[in-house]
Design an enzyme around this catalytic site. Structure first.
Site, PDB file in Angstrom:
ATOM      1  N   HIS A 264     -10.501  -2.565  -7.325  1.00  0.00           N
ATOM      2  CA  HIS A 264     -11.234  -1.832  -6.286  1.00  0.00           C
ATOM      3  C   HIS A 264     -11.223  -0.348  -6.574  1.00  0.00           C
ATOM      4  CE1 HIS A 264      -7.036  -2.801  -5.081  1.00  0.00           C
ATOM      5  NE2 HIS A 264      -6.956  -1.484  -4.941  1.00  0.00           N
TER       6      HIS A 264
ATOM      7  N   ASP B 121     -13.898  -3.723  -3.021  1.00  0.00           N
ATOM      8  CA  ASP B 121     -13.697  -4.428  -4.299  1.00  0.00           C
ATOM      9  C   ASP B 121     -14.873  -4.193  -5.239  1.00  0.00           C
ATOM     10  OD1 ASP B 121     -11.448  -5.662  -3.115  1.00  0.00           O
ATOM     11  OD2 ASP B 121     -11.831  -7.512  -4.232  1.00  0.00           O
TER      12      ASP B 121
ATOM     13  N   ARG C  55       0.280  -1.101 -16.078  1.00  0.00           N
ATOM     14  CA  ARG C  55       0.657  -2.130 -15.117  1.00  0.00           C
ATOM     15  C   ARG C  55      -0.651  -2.393 -14.364  1.00  0.00           C
ATOM     16  NH1 ARG C  55       0.247  -2.099  -9.251  1.00  0.00           N
ATOM     17  NH2 ARG C  55       1.922  -3.339  -8.373  1.00  0.00           N
TER      18      ARG C  55
ATOM     19  N   ASP D   4      -2.937  -3.652 -11.698  1.00  0.00           N
ATOM     20  CA  ASP D   4      -2.765  -3.934 -10.270  1.00  0.00           C
ATOM     21  C   ASP D   4      -3.653  -5.102  -9.810  1.00  0.00           C
ATOM     22  OD1 ASP D   4      -1.812  -2.821  -7.611  1.00  0.00           O
ATOM     23  OD2 ASP D   4      -3.972  -2.702  -7.286  1.00  0.00           O
TER      24      ASP D   4
ATOM     25  N   GLU E  18       0.227  -7.677 -12.614  1.00  0.00           N
ATOM     26  CA  GLU E  18       0.704  -7.851 -11.243  1.00  0.00           C
ATOM     27  C   GLU E  18      -0.078  -8.974 -10.585  1.00  0.00           C
ATOM     28  OE1 GLU E  18       1.307  -6.151  -6.803  1.00  0.00           O
ATOM     29  OE2 GLU E  18      -0.565  -5.949  -7.857  1.00  0.00           O
TER      30      GLU E  18
ATOM     31  N   HIS F 211       7.823  -0.308  -4.913  1.00  0.00           N
ATOM     32  CA  HIS F 211       7.243   0.639  -3.955  1.00  0.00           C
ATOM     33  C   HIS F 211       6.589  -0.066  -2.762  1.00  0.00           C
ATOM     34  CE1 HIS F 211       4.022  -0.838  -6.398  1.00  0.00           C
ATOM     35  NE2 HIS F 211       3.142  -0.379  -5.521  1.00  0.00           N
ATOM     36  N   ASP F 212       6.454  -1.381  -2.822  1.00  0.00           N
ATOM     37  CA  ASP F 212       5.843  -2.138  -1.726  1.00  0.00           C
ATOM     38  C   ASP F 212       6.929  -2.737  -0.841  1.00  0.00           C
ATOM     39  OD1 ASP F 212       3.150  -1.724  -2.375  1.00  0.00           O
ATOM     40  OD2 ASP F 212       3.223  -3.286  -3.907  1.00  0.00           O
TER      41      ASP F 212
HETATM   42  C1  BGC Z   1       0.118  -2.465  -5.029  1.00  0.00           C
HETATM   43  C2  BGC Z   1       0.097  -1.917  -3.641  1.00  0.00           C
HETATM   44  C3  BGC Z   1      -1.348  -1.611  -3.279  1.00  0.00           C
HETATM   45  C4  BGC Z   1      -2.273  -2.805  -3.539  1.00  0.00           C
HETATM   46  C5  BGC Z   1      -3.720  -2.429  -3.497  1.00  0.00           C
HETATM   47  C6  BGC Z   1      -0.681  -3.740  -4.866  1.00  0.00           C
HETATM   48  O1  BGC Z   1      -0.472  -4.735  -5.628  1.00  0.00           O
HETATM   49  O2  BGC Z   1       1.402  -2.691  -5.511  1.00  0.00           O
HETATM   50  O3  BGC Z   1       0.919  -0.809  -3.485  1.00  0.00           O
HETATM   51  O4  BGC Z   1      -1.407  -1.252  -1.933  1.00  0.00           O
HETATM   52  O5  BGC Z   1      -2.033  -3.376  -4.784  1.00  0.00           O
HETATM   53  O6  BGC Z   1      -4.062  -1.664  -4.618  1.00  0.00           O
END
Ligand code: BGC
Length: 543
Positions: A104, A171, A199, A201, A243, A308-309
């Protein structure tokens, strides 16, 4: 191990630039500040730094809402500052990976602005539109606490747009070849700059398809393989970390035949480490790893305790989630979406032995471990801040005003550093812990060093032992000539255990953390006595 496989035996460190170090006294951490602290990361011994998004952004999702893929957020500096930081990191032998947000953009991105303003704009088709909010009804909502639908009506566009996260994060439409090309260009730009990888996302959600849950679709894998080919052809040795907050069998497909991601987070093992601790029973950890499929030789899992989440509880059963919430998030304020917004040390009541034990598990199980900044000294959090802000607090460097993080007036900091009885920055900080040889920081540093010099942890086969005593989590990791026997006591009381070390009779046994010799393996079961929450990293050496 070949240089291009560096990530297989690396220790990662995740950090938020805003939170780390402020060089220009504006209350926000920045790239020059981070560059000035690289020697700290070197002294901790980590190999690779992962930066949360650093790009221009309205920061509705702390930078995961990108408004320009080719620049740096002005709070953090400039492209020159980034290059300066990257070169210093490389000089010190540290690698750097960036967050790559493929799924996105921000609604402030010029593509979205053009798309919503004009149906005939070539950018309209960069996003996913609909006249009704009914399509893709089987896709779950991820940010449950805030969003009620994956569709949001856009007045200007006169249509609904699709978003898996906040409604400020439309998105991208991967069905459009132009979008795919754009993202390959973004990747090229940063790799040309010299970054060591990404990384990536939220990759499960790139494509949508009616009648599915719109996750892990075959087309997604086709695009990701293309991305990997593109990187391998021009930039060998750069890493892609996936991720995908999914079950291991679904994450497995993101490794392909070694032709998609080199690395993938192992999400489900994380909450199970906490569950095993809370119940003093190894079963959840053993079961999930036994259910984890093999991955290609060139690939590696990435493991973590916190990030961080929120501590995500998506990959557990509803009963397990309730158990985790009741145990680790007794206050409603500690919960967020399907997770827990707390840092490692507060989750464990600041108990040193538990913090060490969980780190020991992290460092010895298969996968390259990631340390979340500050957790190496047991930093605290602030559950009263909105969203996930409470786990993104300023790094605690010393006991000076603003924790040595910034010279700005205190009221200009993006957040005040943690205060309070247990985690106050005036007592809990890097300077104090570095000066104290017995501190958590020194223990973690030792684990990092031992992990890196012990090849068996990077690439060794995992074999669980099955002692009757369930509060003992014991396994071997073996690779070539090296075999490590790792033993953890998950309980709050001293535990005896008799381990079946068949085939090892006569082997010498040494704890590599304390350098203490243990009796050699005899003909019968091998007896050990572990302190409450104790752990041993024993090297087995055949006579
Ligand atoms: C990140 C979050 C983020 C989300 C949307 C996640 O996987 O770790 O911090 O808010 O993706 O980008």
């Amino acid at each position: 191990m070949s240089e291009t496989l560096w990530y297989k035996n690396a220790v990662f460190y995740e950090l938020y630039v805003r939170a780390f170090c402020d060089s220009d006294a504006d209350g926000q951490g920045d790239l020059r500040g981070l560059a000035s602290r690289l020697d700290y990361l070197q002294s901790l011994g980590v190999d690779c730094v992962w930066l949360l998004p650093i790009y221009p952004s309205p920061l509705r999702d702390d930078g995961y809402d990108i408004a320009d893929f080719y620049n740096i957020h002005p709070d953090f500096g400039t492209l020159e500052d980034f290059k300066y930081f990257l070169d210093r990191a490389h000089e010190l032998g540290l690698r750097v990976i960036l967050d790559l947000v493929l799924n996105h953009t921000s609604d402030q991105h010029p593509w979205f602005q053009a798309a919503r303003a004009d149906r005939n704009s070539p950018y309209r088709d960069y996003y996913v539109w609909s006249d009704t909010p009914d399509r893709y009804a089987d896709a779950r909502i991820i940010f449950l606490d805030i969003e009620t639908s994956n569709w949001t009506w856009d007045e200007q566009a006169g249509q609904y747009f699709w978003h898996r996260f906040f409604s400020s994060q439309p998105d991208l439409n991967y069905e459009n070849p132009a979008v795919q090309e754009e993202m390959l260009k973004v990747v090229k730009f940063w790799l040309d700059m010299g970054v060591d990888g990404f990384r990536a996302d939220a990759v499960p959600y790139l494509f949508e398809e009616e009648g599915t849950n719109c996750e892990n679709l075959p087309k997604t894998h086709v695009f990701l393989k293309r991305l990997r080919r593109h990187i391998d052809e021009h930039y060998p040795g750069r890493v892609l970390l996936c991720e995908a907050n999914q079950w291991p069998e679904d994450v497995r497909s993101y490794f392909g035949d070694g032709d998609e991601f080199q690395m993938g987070f192992h999400f489900p093992v994380m909450p199970r480490i906490f569950m095993a601790l809370a119940t003093a029973d190894r079963t959840p950890v053993v079961e999930i790893l036994q259910a984890t499929p093999e991955i290609p030789d060139s690939c590696q899992w990435c493991t973590f305790l916190r990030n961080h989440d929120e501590l995500t509880l998506e990959m557990v059963t509803p009963e397990e989630r309730t158990f985790m919430w009741n145990t680790y998030a007794p206050e409603p304020r500690m919960r967020l979406n399907l997770g827990i917004r707390r840092r490692l040390a507060p989750l464990l009541d600041g108990e040193r032995r538990k913090i060490e034990l969980l780190n020991s598990i992290l460092f010895t199980l298969p996968g390259s471990p990631i340390i979340y900044y500050g957790d190496e000294m047991g930093m605290g959090d602030d559950i009263w801040l909105p969203d996930r802000d409470g786990v993104r607090m300023p790094m605690q460097w010393d006991d000076s005003p603003n924790a040595g993080f910034s010279n700005a007036p205190a009221d200009q900091l993006y957040h005040a550093p943690v205060e309070g009885v247990v985690f106050d920055y005036r007592t809990l900080n890097v300077a104090a812990q570095k000066a104290d040889q017995g501190s958590l920081w020194h223990t973690i540093r030792k684990m990092v060093a031992m992990r890196k010099t012990t090849t068996a942890f990077g690439c060794g086969e995992l074999e669980f032992l099955a002692p009757e005593n369930k509060s003992i989590l014991a396994f071997t990791r073996g690779c070539q000539q090296e075999v490590m026997l790792v033993v953890h006591n998950l309980s709050s009381t001293r535990q005896e255990v008799a381990l079946d070390l068949l085939g090892w009779q006569g082997a010498a046994v040494k704890d590599i953390l304390s350098a203490k010799d243990y009796p050699p393996v005899g003909p019968g079961p091998y007896s050990l006595n572990l302190e409450p929450y104790g752990y041993l990293w024993l090297r087995l050496q055949n006579a």
